[in-house]
Motif scaffolding. Structure first.
Motif, PDB file in Angstrom:
ATOM      1  N   UNK A  15      17.093  15.965   2.770  1.00 49.08           N
ATOM      2  CA  UNK A  15      16.007  16.135   2.430  1.00 49.08           C
ATOM      3  C   UNK A  15      15.155  16.208   1.440  1.00 49.08           C
ATOM      4  N   UNK A  17      15.603  13.688  -0.788  1.00 49.83           N
ATOM      5  CA  UNK A  17      15.138  11.732  -0.027  1.00 49.83           C
ATOM      6  C   UNK A  17      13.579  11.817   0.573  1.00 49.83           C
ATOM      7  N   UNK A  18      13.923  12.933   1.828  1.00 46.84           N
ATOM      8  CA  UNK A  18      12.997  12.667   2.356  1.00 46.84           C
ATOM      9  C   UNK A  18      11.842  13.489   1.812  1.00 46.84           C
ATOM     10  N   UNK A  19      11.483  13.868   1.639  1.00 46.67           N
ATOM     11  CA  UNK A  19      10.124  14.944   0.780  1.00 46.67           C
ATOM     12  C   UNK A  19       9.237  13.724   0.254  1.00 46.67           C
ATOM     13  N   UNK A  21       9.060  11.182   0.823  1.00 45.66           N
ATOM     14  CA  UNK A  21       7.992  10.029   1.876  1.00 45.66           C
ATOM     15  C   UNK A  21       7.119  10.260   2.113  1.00 45.66           C
ATOM     16  N   UNK A  22       6.986  11.832   2.318  1.00 43.37           N
ATOM     17  CA  UNK A  22       5.703  12.378   3.026  1.00 43.37           C
ATOM     18  C   UNK A  22       5.169  11.766   1.938  1.00 43.37           C
ATOM     19  N   UNK A  23       4.170  12.096   2.321  1.00 41.47           N
ATOM     20  CA  UNK A  23       2.177  11.346   1.694  1.00 41.47           C
ATOM     21  C   UNK A  23       2.068  13.089   1.101  1.00 41.47           C
ATOM     22  N   UNK A  25       0.181  15.549  -1.371  1.00 44.07           N
ATOM     23  CA  UNK A  25      -1.287  15.793  -0.623  1.00 44.07           C
ATOM     24  C   UNK A  25      -2.727  16.486  -2.007  1.00 44.07           C
ATOM     25  N   UNK A  36       5.278  16.738  -2.029  1.00 42.59           N
ATOM     26  CA  UNK A  36       6.256  17.361  -1.716  1.00 42.59           C
ATOM     27  C   UNK A  36       8.052  17.676  -2.554  1.00 42.59           C
ATOM     28  N   UNK A  74       8.275   5.347  -4.061  1.00 40.77           N
ATOM     29  CA  UNK A  74       9.798   5.201  -4.045  1.00 40.77           C
ATOM     30  C   UNK A  74      10.577   3.972  -5.321  1.00 40.77           C
TER      31      UNK A  74
ATOM     32  N   UNK B   2      16.211   3.304   2.903  1.00 36.16           N
ATOM     33  CA  UNK B   2      16.027   3.264   1.555  1.00 36.16           C
ATOM     34  C   UNK B   2      17.383   2.489   0.583  1.00 36.16           C
ATOM     35  N   UNK B 148      19.861  10.532   6.106  1.00 36.67           N
ATOM     36  CA  UNK B 148      18.018  10.424   5.544  1.00 36.67           C
ATOM     37  C   UNK B 148      17.292   9.712   7.112  1.00 36.67           C
ATOM     38  N   UNK B 151      16.637  12.234   9.456  1.00 36.19           N
ATOM     39  CA  UNK B 151      16.014  13.662   8.495  1.00 36.19           C
ATOM     40  C   UNK B 151      14.595  13.321   8.441  1.00 36.19           C
ATOM     41  N   UNK B 152      14.348  12.066   8.861  1.00 36.14           N
ATOM     42  CA  UNK B 152      12.512  11.366   8.257  1.00 36.14           C
ATOM     43  C   UNK B 152      12.086  11.150   9.795  1.00 36.14           C
ATOM     44  N   UNK B 155      11.876  14.495  11.105  1.00 39.31           N
ATOM     45  CA  UNK B 155       9.987  14.986  10.701  1.00 39.31           C
ATOM     46  C   UNK B 155       9.308  14.040  10.791  1.00 39.31           C
ATOM     47  N   UNK B 171       2.729  20.594   4.480  1.00 35.46           N
ATOM     48  CA  UNK B 171       3.845  21.458   3.654  1.00 35.46           C
ATOM     49  C   UNK B 171       4.262  22.331   4.342  1.00 35.46           C
ATOM     50  N   UNK B 175       8.202  21.626   6.070  1.00 36.26           N
ATOM     51  CA  UNK B 175       9.495  22.248   5.425  1.00 36.26           C
ATOM     52  C   UNK B 175       9.992  23.174   6.283  1.00 36.26           C
ATOM     53  N   UNK B 178      11.622  21.463   9.245  1.00 37.84           N
ATOM     54  CA  UNK B 178      12.714  20.270   8.736  1.00 37.84           C
ATOM     55  C   UNK B 178      14.147  21.441   8.392  1.00 37.84           C
ATOM     56  N   UNK B 179      13.918  21.894   7.526  1.00 36.64           N
ATOM     57  CA  UNK B 179      14.955  22.396   6.344  1.00 36.64           C
ATOM     58  C   UNK B 179      16.353  23.653   7.692  1.00 36.64           C
ATOM     59  N   UNK B 182      17.766  20.538   9.921  1.00 37.36           N
ATOM     60  CA  UNK B 182      18.867  19.672   9.737  1.00 37.36           C
ATOM     61  C   UNK B 182      19.932  20.714   9.268  1.00 37.36           C
TER      62      UNK B 182
END
Lengths: 187, 201
Positions: A15, A17-19, A21-23, A25, A36, A74, B2, B148, B151-152, B155, B171, B175, B178-179, B182
């Motif tokens: 999770x 890692x995915x946070x 990837x979120x753009x 704010x 995030x 990244x 990834x 990953x 989960x993406x 999202x 967010x 969040x 999502x949590x 998951x």
């Protein structure tokens, strides 16, 4: 550690890692965009507790160290540890642990909603801000040679953003606690 | 999604064993903090930079990998100019840059598998003390890489649901769901792992 704990740790690391990837704010009144991912430490401690939260971050840091671009934007690899903010990355696991300890101590299912909010917010601020800076700032001062006082004063710029993150993490953690409680209780 | 920061290549640095490279990084990070002399730090910086650029990365890739860290170093150096003497600032920048470039070179030339072999060896003493099992660490790492993308995708589904209802994507409202969604899978995944006897319990 049973298999369920192991899976929870791995899923939470995923999770985080995915946070990343979120753009991010951007808010008008704070100079730096909020990612995030930087709320991950507070969320981990408040949602899966001290031990599992710390392990999730150790696993996440391991992912970064072995060369996966898991950090927001990244970034990744050993270079981020060698850079000035390496101490913050190494401090995440400790910060998540302290956040978890405080949340486990102060948040219980029987509490009123308001008390749970206060517990999560205190945990996020002490663990995710105070402890993290207590590790990251001296590290930065040592590595870059900036006098400690100057480094500490400079970091104050980030405190309003961090308090906002703590507030968002508190609301999210409380929502998860109401919907699917995983936080162990500690008396 | 990834992908590893490893770059294919046949340079001499690719052929050096990962353990040797990690030990070299450790020695370098301790050694460079002992000296303050630009006569030693400048060659170290040039050698590390030359090494990093000889690995087969295009200049753009090379910059994007270390750009953020280099930027932080330069910002802090600019602040330092007002606080400490200039020769010291120069020494600090050269030292940090050398370290960051060498670390990036190690990351670019070591595969995840080779890294994990070294991590497993480092974990051996902890395993003997009964604190953890190296196999569990590999399993957890595998689970992260496996989940990953899932989960993406989740999202994106939640953002999609926001858009369909005309809600702003914040967010805070993402969040939570999502949590919960998951972590609710944890029991099923744990049961699947135990059913296959992966942890031999």
């Amino acid at each position: 550690m049973n298999t369920r704990d192991l899976v929870l740790v791995a899923l939470f690391a995923a999770i985080v890692v995915v946070l990343g990837l979120i753009p991010p704010i951007t808010l008008g009144f704070i100079p730096v965009p909020i990612t995030a991912q930087s709320m991950g430490v507070m969320l981990a401690g408040c949602i899966i507790g001290a031990k599992r939260g710390a392990l999730a971050f150790l696993l996440f840091v391991l992912l970064v160290a072995i060369g996966l671009p898991a950090l927001s934007g990244g970034r990744g690899g050993l270079a981020v540890f060698a850079g000035p903010s390496g101490g913050f990355i190494l401090g995440w696991a400790v910060a998540a642990f302290v956040t978890g300890l405080i949340a486990e101590r102060f948040v219980h299912p029987g509490n009123s909603e308001g008390r749970q909010f206060v517990g999560f917010f205190l945990a996020s601020v002490i663990g995710g801000i105070v402890v993290l800076y207590a590790i990251g700032v001296p590290w930065l001062a040592t590595v870059t040679g900036t006098p400690l006082i100057a480094a500490a004063t400079g970091s104050l710029v980030f405190i309003p953003g961090d308090l906002l993150k703590a507030a968002i993490a508190t609301l999210a953690a409380r929502a998860v606690y109401a919907g699917y409680p995983l936080l162990p209780a500690r008396v | 999604m990834l992908t590893s920061l490893y770059v294919e290549g046949g340079s001499w640095f690719h052929r050096v064993a990962v353990r040797a490279k990690l030990i070299a990084l450790l020695v370098l990070s301790l050694g460079l903090f002992v000296t303050n002399s630009p006569l030693l730090l400048l060659p170290a910086f040039l050698l590390c930079g030359g090494l990093y650029l000889s690995l087969g990365l295009t200049p753009r890739q090379a910059l994007s990998r270390v750009g953020f860290v280099v930027f932080t170093i330069l910002v802090l150096a600019a602040v330092n100019l007002f606080l400490i003497p200039v020769p010291e600032v120069v020494a600090l920048v050269l030292r940090l840059m050398a370290l960051v470039l060498f670390a990036a070179a190690v990351t670019a030339t070591a595969t995840i598998g080779a890294f994990m072999d070294e991590v497993t060896i480092l974990l051996k003493p902890l395993e003997r003390l009964g604190l953890l099992r190296a196999a569990d660490v590999s399993l957890a790492l595998g689970l992260v890489l496996r989940f990953v993308p899932d989960i993406f995708a989740r999202y994106e589904a939640i953002s999609e649901a926001h858009r369909a209802r005309g809600l702003p994507i914040r967010p805070l409202t993402i969040i939570g769901p999502l949590i919960i969604l998951t972590l609710k899978d944890a029991d099923t995944i744990a049961a699947a792992i135990d059913a296959r006897g992966f942890r031999r319990q």
